[in-house]
Design a protein around this motif. Structure first.
Motif, PDB file in Angstrom:
ATOM      1  N   LEU A 157      23.378 -41.589  79.885  1.00  0.00           N
ATOM      2  CA  LEU A 157      22.762 -40.501  80.636  1.00  0.00           C
ATOM      3  C   LEU A 157      21.260 -40.451  80.391  1.00  0.00           C
ATOM      4  O   LEU A 157      20.482 -40.313  81.336  1.00  0.00           O
ATOM      5  CB  LEU A 157      23.398 -39.159  80.262  1.00  0.00           C
ATOM      6  CG  LEU A 157      22.742 -37.920  80.887  1.00  0.00           C
ATOM      7  CD1 LEU A 157      22.806 -37.978  82.413  1.00  0.00           C
ATOM      8  CD2 LEU A 157      23.387 -36.657  80.361  1.00  0.00           C
TER       9      LEU A 157
ATOM     10  N   PRO B 240      21.006 -32.741  71.596  1.00  0.00           N
ATOM     11  CA  PRO B 240      22.174 -33.473  72.109  1.00  0.00           C
ATOM     12  C   PRO B 240      23.440 -32.626  72.052  1.00  0.00           C
ATOM     13  O   PRO B 240      23.565 -31.729  71.218  1.00  0.00           O
ATOM     14  CB  PRO B 240      22.277 -34.679  71.173  1.00  0.00           C
ATOM     15  CG  PRO B 240      21.524 -34.307  69.954  1.00  0.00           C
ATOM     16  CD  PRO B 240      20.493 -33.293  70.357  1.00  0.00           C
TER      17      PRO B 240
ATOM     18  N   CYS C 253      27.647 -34.267  80.566  1.00  0.00           N
ATOM     19  CA  CYS C 253      27.084 -35.633  80.605  1.00  0.00           C
ATOM     20  C   CYS C 253      27.660 -36.426  81.769  1.00  0.00           C
ATOM     21  O   CYS C 253      26.927 -37.088  82.500  1.00  0.00           O
ATOM     22  CB  CYS C 253      27.362 -36.366  79.301  1.00  0.00           C
ATOM     23  SG  CYS C 253      26.278 -35.928  77.942  1.00  0.00           S
TER      24      CYS C 253
ATOM     25  N   ARG D 282      25.577 -37.720  84.976  1.00  0.00           N
ATOM     26  CA  ARG D 282      25.525 -39.154  85.299  1.00  0.00           C
ATOM     27  C   ARG D 282      25.918 -39.385  86.754  1.00  0.00           C
ATOM     28  O   ARG D 282      25.299 -40.189  87.459  1.00  0.00           O
ATOM     29  CB  ARG D 282      26.438 -39.952  84.374  1.00  0.00           C
ATOM     30  CG  ARG D 282      25.806 -40.158  83.005  1.00  0.00           C
ATOM     31  CD  ARG D 282      26.491 -41.193  82.173  1.00  0.00           C
ATOM     32  NE  ARG D 282      26.444 -42.488  82.836  1.00  0.00           N
ATOM     33  CZ  ARG D 282      27.370 -43.437  82.675  1.00  0.00           C
ATOM     34  NH1 ARG D 282      28.407 -43.220  81.901  1.00  0.00           N
ATOM     35  NH2 ARG D 282      27.265 -44.577  83.284  1.00  0.00           N
TER      36      ARG D 282
ATOM     37  N   GLU E 142      28.272 -41.875  76.456  1.00  0.00           N
ATOM     38  CA  GLU E 142      27.873 -41.147  77.668  1.00  0.00           C
ATOM     39  C   GLU E 142      26.448 -40.627  77.545  1.00  0.00           C
ATOM     40  O   GLU E 142      25.661 -40.706  78.482  1.00  0.00           O
ATOM     41  CB  GLU E 142      28.832 -39.986  77.949  1.00  0.00           C
ATOM     42  CG  GLU E 142      30.164 -40.412  78.501  1.00  0.00           C
ATOM     43  CD  GLU E 142      30.062 -41.090  79.860  1.00  0.00           C
ATOM     44  OE1 GLU E 142      29.273 -40.646  80.713  1.00  0.00           O
ATOM     45  OE2 GLU E 142      30.781 -42.077  80.058  1.00  0.00           O
ATOM     46  N   ARG E 143      26.109 -40.092  76.391  1.00  0.00           N
ATOM     47  CA  ARG E 143      24.781 -39.538  76.166  1.00  0.00           C
ATOM     48  C   ARG E 143      23.716 -40.630  76.273  1.00  0.00           C
ATOM     49  O   ARG E 143      22.683 -40.439  76.913  1.00  0.00           O
ATOM     50  CB  ARG E 143      24.716 -38.867  74.799  1.00  0.00           C
ATOM     51  CG  ARG E 143      23.387 -38.232  74.505  1.00  0.00           C
ATOM     52  CD  ARG E 143      23.397 -37.548  73.116  1.00  0.00           C
ATOM     53  NE  ARG E 143      22.086 -37.058  72.820  1.00  0.00           N
ATOM     54  CZ  ARG E 143      21.092 -37.785  72.324  1.00  0.00           C
ATOM     55  NH1 ARG E 143      21.260 -39.049  72.058  1.00  0.00           N
ATOM     56  NH2 ARG E 143      19.912 -37.245  72.081  1.00  0.00           N
TER      57      ARG E 143
ATOM     58  N   LEU F 190      17.743 -32.533  76.569  1.00  0.00           N
ATOM     59  CA  LEU F 190      18.800 -33.365  75.986  1.00  0.00           C
ATOM     60  C   LEU F 190      18.275 -34.296  74.893  1.00  0.00           C
ATOM     61  O   LEU F 190      19.023 -34.652  73.978  1.00  0.00           O
ATOM     62  CB  LEU F 190      19.504 -34.171  77.075  1.00  0.00           C
ATOM     63  CG  LEU F 190      20.374 -33.346  78.022  1.00  0.00           C
ATOM     64  CD1 LEU F 190      20.975 -34.238  79.104  1.00  0.00           C
ATOM     65  CD2 LEU F 190      21.464 -32.615  77.260  1.00  0.00           C
TER      66      LEU F 190
END
Length: 122
Positions: free
Chosen positions: A24, A95, A105, A109, A20-21, A91
């Motif tokens: 994103l 993180p 996240c 998104r 996801e990170r 970010l």
């Protein structure tokens, strides 16, 4: 059967969060460029964009290490560009590592998708 207590049961969460990170950050980089272009063109935000700007500002202010008092100046599209850039920069350096971070996240998104589709501008 005796359970193996040495197994890392959080590996699935860690993989999901990292995926996801990564997505994103890619989408936020694009959104920074897109919002800067919109600000340069003095694009007018619609009601969804105003709500999105407010929510992004709330998220940015809630992030660790962000000052309690924030002063923004400029048009709505300039504010949006600045907030998106600030979130992206934060970010990159800090993180997320917890379930709340995963939820943020996913929300970011979703918001960046709507932003990139032009749903926040007239």
């Amino acid at each position: 059967m005796k359970p193996n207590t040495e197994l890392n049961t959080m590996m699935f969460f860690d993989d999901a969060l990292e995926s996801e990170r990564t997505q994103l950050l890619t989408e936020l980089a694009d959104a920074v460029s897109e919002t800067r272009t919109a600000a340069d063109q003095a694009a007018e935000m619609n009601e969804d964009g105003e709500a999105g700007l407010l929510r992004l500002t709330e998220i940015w202010c809630a992030m660790n290490g962000v000052p309690a008092i924030v002063i923004f100046e400029g048009s709505q599209s300039e504010l949006l560009a600045n907030v998106v850039a600030q979130i992206y920069a934060h970010l990159l350096q800090h993180p997320f590592h917890d379930p709340v971070g995963l939820a943020v996240c996913v929300e970011l998104r979703y918001m960046t998708d709507a932003l990139m589709l032009g749903e926040w501008f007239e």
